[in-house]
Scaffold this motif. Structure first.
Motif, mmCIF file in Angstrom:
data_model
loop_
_atom_site.group_PDB
_atom_site.id
_atom_site.type_symbol
_atom_site.label_atom_id
_atom_site.label_comp_id
_atom_site.label_asym_id
_atom_site.label_seq_id
_atom_site.Cartn_x
_atom_site.Cartn_y
_atom_site.Cartn_z
ATOM 1 N N THR A 122 -15.031 17.532 -18.410
ATOM 2 C CA THR A 122 -16.197 16.663 -18.226
ATOM 3 C C THR A 122 -15.825 15.186 -18.255
ATOM 4 O OG1 THR A 122 -16.659 16.704 -20.610
ATOM 5 C CG2 THR A 122 -17.768 18.351 -19.218
ATOM 6 N N ASP A 123 -14.622 14.870 -18.712
ATOM 7 C CA ASP A 123 -14.184 13.479 -18.714
ATOM 8 C C ASP A 123 -12.661 13.437 -18.748
ATOM 9 O OD1 ASP A 123 -14.469 10.767 -18.507
ATOM 10 O OD2 ASP A 123 -15.244 10.447 -20.515
ATOM 11 N N SER A 124 -12.134 12.264 -18.497
ATOM 12 C CA SER A 124 -10.685 12.097 -18.447
ATOM 13 C C SER A 124 -10.329 10.693 -18.919
ATOM 14 C CB SER A 124 -10.180 12.304 -17.017
ATOM 15 O OG SER A 124 -10.725 11.285 -16.175
ATOM 16 N N ARG A 125 -9.050 10.438 -19.003
ATOM 17 C CA ARG A 125 -8.599 9.122 -19.430
ATOM 18 C C ARG A 125 -7.345 8.762 -18.647
ATOM 19 N NH1 ARG A 125 -10.705 7.911 -24.701
ATOM 20 N NH2 ARG A 125 -10.872 5.670 -24.757
ATOM 21 N N LEU A 126 -7.301 7.536 -18.142
ATOM 22 C CA LEU A 126 -6.134 7.035 -17.418
ATOM 23 C C LEU A 126 -5.598 5.811 -18.153
ATOM 24 C CD1 LEU A 126 -4.257 6.981 -14.890
ATOM 25 C CD2 LEU A 126 -5.936 5.452 -13.832
ATOM 26 N N PHE A 127 -4.321 5.883 -18.537
ATOM 27 C CA PHE A 127 -3.645 4.756 -19.175
ATOM 28 C C PHE A 127 -2.579 4.244 -18.208
ATOM 29 C CE2 PHE A 127 0.238 3.286 -21.179
ATOM 30 C CZ PHE A 127 -0.207 2.302 -22.047
ATOM 31 N N VAL A 128 -2.496 2.925 -18.037
ATOM 32 C CA VAL A 128 -1.458 2.338 -17.192
ATOM 33 C C VAL A 128 -0.894 1.095 -17.863
ATOM 34 C CG1 VAL A 128 -2.426 3.145 -15.001
ATOM 35 C CG2 VAL A 128 -3.086 0.909 -15.881
ATOM 36 N N GLN A 129 0.378 0.829 -17.596
ATOM 37 C CA GLN A 129 0.957 -0.467 -17.952
ATOM 38 C C GLN A 129 1.364 -1.150 -16.656
ATOM 39 O OE1 GLN A 129 4.957 -1.129 -19.484
ATOM 40 N NE2 GLN A 129 4.127 -2.443 -21.097
ATOM 41 N N LEU A 130 0.841 -2.349 -16.440
ATOM 42 C CA LEU A 130 1.194 -3.144 -15.272
ATOM 43 C C LEU A 130 2.218 -4.183 -15.695
ATOM 44 C CD1 LEU A 130 -2.333 -3.704 -13.667
ATOM 45 C CD2 LEU A 130 -0.711 -1.837 -13.300
ATOM 46 N N SER A 131 3.237 -4.353 -14.875
ATOM 47 C CA SER A 131 4.331 -5.250 -15.229
ATOM 48 C C SER A 131 4.580 -6.248 -14.112
ATOM 49 C CB SER A 131 5.604 -4.432 -15.505
ATOM 50 O OG SER A 131 6.681 -5.268 -15.819
ATOM 51 N N TRP A 152 0.814 -1.221 0.000
ATOM 52 C CA TRP A 152 0.000 0.000 0.000
ATOM 53 C C TRP A 152 0.849 1.274 0.000
ATOM 54 C CZ3 TRP A 152 0.436 3.751 3.694
ATOM 55 C CH2 TRP A 152 1.077 3.400 4.893
ATOM 56 N N ASN A 153 2.066 1.212 0.578
ATOM 57 C CA ASN A 153 2.903 2.409 0.693
ATOM 58 C C ASN A 153 4.067 2.441 -0.300
ATOM 59 O OD1 ASN A 153 4.188 0.277 1.905
ATOM 60 N ND2 ASN A 153 4.663 1.327 3.815
ATOM 61 N N ARG A 154 3.967 1.657 -1.367
ATOM 62 C CA ARG A 154 4.996 1.700 -2.425
ATOM 63 C C ARG A 154 4.476 2.586 -3.567
ATOM 64 N NH1 ARG A 154 8.693 -2.300 -1.300
ATOM 65 N NH2 ARG A 154 9.526 -2.337 -3.417
ATOM 66 N N ALA A 155 4.251 3.858 -3.238
ATOM 67 C CA ALA A 155 3.589 4.802 -4.144
ATOM 68 C C ALA A 155 4.331 4.983 -5.458
ATOM 69 C CB ALA A 155 3.438 6.150 -3.455
ATOM 70 N N ARG A 156 3.558 5.021 -6.556
ATOM 71 C CA ARG A 156 4.110 5.311 -7.877
ATOM 72 C C ARG A 156 3.504 6.587 -8.463
ATOM 73 N NH1 ARG A 156 7.029 1.662 -10.838
ATOM 74 N NH2 ARG A 156 7.315 3.504 -12.136
ATOM 75 N N PHE A 157 2.191 6.798 -8.275
ATOM 76 C CA PHE A 157 1.594 8.012 -8.816
ATOM 77 C C PHE A 157 0.344 8.396 -8.044
ATOM 78 C CE2 PHE A 157 -0.915 4.876 -11.242
ATOM 79 C CZ PHE A 157 -2.181 5.425 -11.185
ATOM 80 N N VAL A 158 -0.045 9.659 -8.203
ATOM 81 C CA VAL A 158 -1.308 10.144 -7.660
ATOM 82 C C VAL A 158 -1.840 11.192 -8.628
ATOM 83 C CG1 VAL A 158 -0.326 12.034 -6.273
ATOM 84 C CG2 VAL A 158 -2.473 10.962 -5.564
ATOM 85 N N GLU A 159 -3.165 11.219 -8.820
ATOM 86 C CA GLU A 159 -3.805 12.164 -9.733
ATOM 87 C C GLU A 159 -5.060 12.738 -9.087
ATOM 88 O OE1 GLU A 159 -2.465 13.120 -12.421
ATOM 89 O OE2 GLU A 159 -1.118 11.519 -13.079
ATOM 90 N N HIS A 207 2.330 5.343 -16.506
ATOM 91 C CA HIS A 207 0.940 5.774 -16.573
ATOM 92 C C HIS A 207 0.883 7.176 -17.162
ATOM 93 C CE1 HIS A 207 1.390 8.719 -13.371
ATOM 94 N NE2 HIS A 207 0.135 9.069 -13.539
ATOM 95 N N VAL A 208 -0.278 7.558 -17.659
ATOM 96 C CA VAL A 208 -0.522 8.940 -18.062
ATOM 97 C C VAL A 208 -2.000 9.235 -17.851
ATOM 98 C CG1 VAL A 208 -0.966 8.385 -20.501
ATOM 99 C CG2 VAL A 208 -0.213 10.677 -19.879
ATOM 100 N N HIS A 209 -2.277 10.440 -17.355
ATOM 101 C CA HIS A 209 -3.648 10.851 -17.028
ATOM 102 C C HIS A 209 -3.933 12.157 -17.759
ATOM 103 C CE1 HIS A 209 -6.556 13.039 -14.275
ATOM 104 N NE2 HIS A 209 -7.207 11.930 -14.548
ATOM 105 N N THR A 210 -4.999 12.186 -18.529
ATOM 106 C CA THR A 210 -5.370 13.394 -19.268
ATOM 107 C C THR A 210 -6.822 13.750 -18.983
ATOM 108 O OG1 THR A 210 -5.985 12.083 -21.216
ATOM 109 C CG2 THR A 210 -3.745 12.957 -21.137
ATOM 110 N N ILE A 211 -7.123 15.062 -18.983
ATOM 111 C CA ILE A 211 -8.475 15.566 -18.742
ATOM 112 C C ILE A 211 -8.892 16.409 -19.934
ATOM 113 C CG2 ILE A 211 -9.930 16.958 -17.217
ATOM 114 C CD1 ILE A 211 -8.035 16.363 -14.942
#
Length: 326
Positions: A198-207, A129-136, A189-193
């Motif tokens: 009125t909407d957004s998009r979140l892209f992530v790659q899990l490895s 839980w505390n191995r933070a990578r990103f926050v948006e 990851h990348v987060h765009t609004i």
């Protein structure tokens, strides 16, 4: 106080210009946990206060931060543990929210970290839980989005303390991690609004292990629908013909290709540009299925055409010649 000489800048954000004034530049310092802000293109800097959890522990470093595009005083900082191997007794790290530009911070870690009343299943789910990578901060859905290695991706609504809204269910972290691969790290990851927010998009790659890299995409509306389906408000009416919220499984750049970074092409919505961690594949370009962007117009803009017209017939300066002997 002076910044730790061994500290590093771990995140940078540039705000939108305000008339003739340049957009604010903000940088996050890992060991100190402070956000430095410049409103004059780096000539002068103002430092925020750091969340107490970071200043009180040498093993808690800031990892990422987010600025609300609708309110630049609304900040969120994610901090990580520095211990290389995770263990259940490690309480370093967390997520912290400020509504006054970093003068005061609210600890959002409760419910995210291990709790004394957690069941064995809940404790197992909270590993990392505390191995933070990103926050948006997602203004389209009113959610804070947090990503951590092994733990996955979680969301919770943000609450302005001045609003007087104290609904307890609004304080709950909710797991929205894709089902596969389990226990994965977040490669990129990348987060765009959208411009109208009125909407957004979140892209992530899990490895995970070799051959288990997965790419996913989800909208802010879907994330909010997901949260509300688990924590419905008392007076909420069921959405007619509502479809279940889910991630879209996207093609991967390759089973053994782990992205080190990814960015959205602001001129061509839907296009992502990334690079792999090994540097063996050069620049990778991806277009989200169903949202292939239109190619830029080849016609010159009015201002550019005017400049070209004004430049016709103008004298051309001679090329500079190198000094003799060179």
């Amino acid at each position: 106080s002076a910044i730790d000489p061994e500290a590093k800048i771990v995140a940078v954000q540039r705000g939108k210009p305000d008339g003739d004034k340049p957009g604010a530049i903000r940088i996050l310092i890992d060991r100190d946990g402070i956000v430095l802000t410049s409103r004059d293109d780096g000539v002068t800097w103002q430092a925020s206060k750091a969340p107490k959890a970071i200043t009180s522990s040498s093993e808690t470093w800031a990892a990422d931060f987010a600025v609300d595009p609708a309110n630049e005083d609304h900040l969120v900082v994610a901090a990580r543990t520095t211990k290389p191997v995770w263990n259940s007794k490690d309480e370093n790290g967390g997520v912290f929210e400020s509504w006054d530009g970093g003068k005061n911070w609210t600890d959002l870690t409760p419910g995210l970290a291990l709790g004394k009343k957690d069941t064995s299943a809940e404790r197992k789910a909270k590993v990392g839980w505390n191995r933070a990578r990103f926050v948006e901060i997602d203004t389209s859905s009113g959610l804070i989005i947090y990503g951590a290695d092994q733990r996955g991706i979680l969301v919770r609504p943000y609450l302005n303390p001045k609003s007087g809204d104290k609904v307890e269910q609004e304080r709950i972290w909710t797991d929205v991690t894709p089902s596969e691969p389990a226990g994965a790290s977040i490669a990129a990851h990348v987060h765009t609004i959208t411009a109208d927010r009125t909407d957004s998009r979140l892209f992530v790659q899990l490895s995970a292990r070799a051959g288990q890299n997965r790419c996913y995409d989800i909208t802010g509306r879907m994330l909010r629908r997901w949260y509300d389906s688990i924590h419905p408000k008392k007076d909420a009416k069921p959405e007619k013909d509502a479809k279940p919220a889910a991630w879209t499984n996207l093609p991967s750049p390759g089973a053994d290709v782990s992205l080190s970074s990814v960015a959205a092409d602001l001129q061509l919505p839907g296009r992502l540009v990334g690079s792999d961690s090994e540097g063996a594949h050069g620049i990778l370009v991806f277009e989200i299925p169903g949202s292939k962007p239109e190619e830029p117009s080849k016609e010159p803009k009015k201002d550019e055409a005017k400049k070209d017209e004004e430049g016709k017939g103008a004298a051309v300066a001679p090329m500079l010649q190198p000094p003799e002997g060179m």
